[in-house]
Scaffold this active site. Structure first.
Site, PDB file in Angstrom:
ATOM      1  N   THR A 347       0.849  -1.180   0.000  1.00  0.00           N
ATOM      2  CA  THR A 347       0.000   0.000   0.000  1.00  0.00           C
ATOM      3  C   THR A 347       0.888   1.234   0.000  1.00  0.00           C
ATOM      4  O   THR A 347       2.075   1.148   0.312  1.00  0.00           O
ATOM      5  CB  THR A 347      -0.866  -0.010   1.290  1.00  0.00           C
ATOM      6  OG1 THR A 347      -1.612  -1.221   1.340  1.00  0.00           O
ATOM      7  CG2 THR A 347      -1.819   1.146   1.350  1.00  0.00           C
ATOM      8  N   GLY A 429       1.080  -1.472   5.029  1.00  0.00           N
ATOM      9  CA  GLY A 429       1.580  -2.621   5.755  1.00  0.00           C
ATOM     10  C   GLY A 429       0.618  -3.526   6.479  1.00  0.00           C
ATOM     11  O   GLY A 429       0.891  -3.923   7.614  1.00  0.00           O
ATOM     12  N   GLY A 430      -0.540  -3.900   5.899  1.00  0.00           N
ATOM     13  CA  GLY A 430      -1.384  -4.934   6.458  1.00  0.00           C
ATOM     14  C   GLY A 430      -1.706  -4.734   7.929  1.00  0.00           C
ATOM     15  O   GLY A 430      -2.172  -3.674   8.354  1.00  0.00           O
TER      16      GLY A 430
END
Length: 533
Positions: A347, A429-430
């Site tokens: 992202t 980053g999830g």
């Protein structure tokens, strides 16, 4: 050591310097924050192609002084033919693959977000810049070439074997049959032509014009269930963001299907625990932040899905009584059990505040590195694989259904503070996104760090993010060794990372003070920069 950048007339931060500079150029020409962010979003889709693409989704938080903040949901839904039966007919029953056409089962919403922001700018902020001007830098970089970053080069090498078999990947991302070297020029002619077309005919062409017809044909050729009708049915949606009343002010984040609720819950729990009384570089600080994260993730995994299918109102989960109950579950000296998190994601987060205090917190993604790995033949669009997060289990919370929005780790953040400051902040980053947001907010607002110091400071990560799938508590090695030792004693499974490790995210933040002074910080773990004047 990077120093905080300051300005008064406008500021942008992005994980690639060219995107921040594109935004600043628009601000210098009299553009507003929304127009500047469109320019930055277009540029970063070209110059950071392994992290995002115009074939992905995006979310916006927008604040205009004197008005309630608003949001744009530019997330695409699963196609009409994206059914469990469709996958079963292809022998796929255990789970949706991460790569290939079968992973490209949701509409790419990000261009609709640009269009919604453009119309909002013209309608409410008297924006007058032509769309062609806002996309000019991106078109130039696509047609004339970008300088390949070390991040793009290494990611391409690491994913080359996995992605090369998929339609269009090698032609687009392996010039001459090999991963481009850092420092070399990388040209994306087809993408440049597509951006030129959008600049000429508008963002609607991506969904309901000749471009849409071309992409639908190439998606079908790649094995995707998406149809032209799915693109035509898509619209970006204006939302009221989620709010949290915090002792420092009002915090805002994105509504479901994102995990914006998680980011707010973490900060609400820590406010209840009076985190500001604890030193920011201690084991106690990291422990409480991690334990608050576990409580918030459990709420996420129980409730968050497509907003039209939620069984509870997410705003109710931000109530003081609920937050107190979550805080009461935390043991200050013992780690709670922790299981598997979400799968990794890639992202970009960007922030802009203009000279009039109008602020945008923005995030754009294709999910995994290079998304589904397919690149459409005529348009050069790299399509996202966000829909691989759907489950094929009919009893699952996020079960695949036509027209359903996938769960998103994406969540841009914004805060209006009681002392008159405005803060935009975020990261990629999830699972790491809400955790790094926690670090940025607490370090700047509770502990008084300037944005760059807060971004530079060593970070932690519980669970998974891009490039890794382990669920350990990861600490950058710049933490005092006693912090890791104490956390291990308290029951955390600790893993030590590099001093400035890219897996903890590419973060950024901008603070606007009541006197108009702007302060910004960009992540040294990325290729980013703050641009200001």
């Amino acid at each position: 050591m990077m120093n905080t950048i300051r300005g008064t007339r406008g500021m942008a931060v992005a994980p690639h310097a060219a995107a921040a500079q594109s935004a600043l150029a628009v601000l210098r020409e009299g553009g507003n924050a929304l127009e500047a962010m469109i320019a930055a979003a277009a540029t970063i889709a070209v110059v950071y192609p392994h992290m995002n693409s115009i074939g992905g989704d995006s979310f916006w938080l927008v604040h205009v002084p004197g008005k309630a903040p608003g949001a744009i949901d530019a997330c695409g839904a699963a196609g009409k033919d994206a059914t469990r039966q469709w996958y079963a007919e292809r022998g796929i029953t255990a789970g949706i693959p991460f790569r290939g056409g079968v992973a490209a089962n949701t509409v790419a919403g990000t261009i609709s977000g640009w269009g919604a922001a453009y119309e909002l700018s013209r309608r409410t902020l008297r924006g007058r810049m032509p769309l062609a001007r806002l996309l000019d830098d991106a078109i130039h970089y696509a047609e004339r070439g970008i300088v390949v970053t070390a991040s793009q080069a290494s990611t391409t090498v690491n994913k080359q074997a996995e992605l090369t078999p998929h339609p269009g990947f090698a032609d687009a991302f392996l010039p001459g049959g090999a991963a481009p070297a850092a420092g070399s020029l990388f040209v994306q002619k087809r993408l440049g032509a597509t951006l030129r077309r959008i600049a000429r005919y508008g963002t609607e062409d991506f969904y309901r014009g000749e471009l849409a017809q071309s992409m639908a044909k190439d998606l079908a050729h790649a094995g995707s269930p998406l149809l032209a009708g799915d693109l035509a049915a898509h619209r970006a949606q204006l939302r009221d963001p989620l709010e949290l009343e915090h002792s420092a002010g009002t915090l805002f984040n994105m509504t479901p299907p994102t995990q914006g609720l998680v980011s707010l819950l973490i900060l609400g729990i820590l406010d209840e625990l009076e985190l500001q009384k604890i030193g920011p570089a201690t084991a106690d600080y990291v422990h409480l932040c991690v334990e608050a994260t576990k409580q918030a993730f459990r709420v996420r995994d129980r409730y968050i899905t497509d907003p039209g299918r939620m069984t509870v109102n997410p705003r109710d989960l931000l109530g003081r009584d609920h937050i107190r109950k979550l805080a009461a579950n935390i043991d200050r000296r013992r780690a709670a059990p922790w299981g598997a998190g979400q799968v990794p994601a890639d992202t970009v987060w960007l922030g802009v505040i203009d000279g009039k205090g109008r602020a945008v917190s923005f995030i754009q993604s294709i999910y995994h590195e290079f998304g589904a790995g397919i690149v459409l033949k005529d348009s050069g669009v790299n399509w996202q694989n966000r829909g691989c997060s759907f489950s094929l289990d009919p009893q699952a919370l996020n079960v695949l259904e036509p027209g359903r929005k996938p769960f998103h780790t994406l969540n841009p953040a914004l805060a209006q503070l009681k002392d008159g400051r405005t803060l935009v902040y975020g990261t990629m980053g999830g699972d790491g996104q809400p955790q790094t947001q926690c670090a940025l907010f607490t370090r700047t607002i509770l502990y008084g760090m300037d944005p760059q110091t807060a971004v530079n400071s060593p970070r932690w990560l519980l669970g998974r993010t891009w490039g890794q799938t382990s669920d350990t508590l990861k600490l950058e090695s710049r933490f005092d060794t006693r912090v890791a030792q104490t956390l291990t004693q308290w029951g955390h499974e600790v893993e030590i990372l590099k001093p400035y490790d890219e897996i903890v995210g590419h973060a950024g933040a901008i603070i606007r003070h009541p006197n108009g002074v702007l302060e910004g910080g960009a992540d040294p773990r990325s290729d980013g920069a703050v641009a200001a004047y």
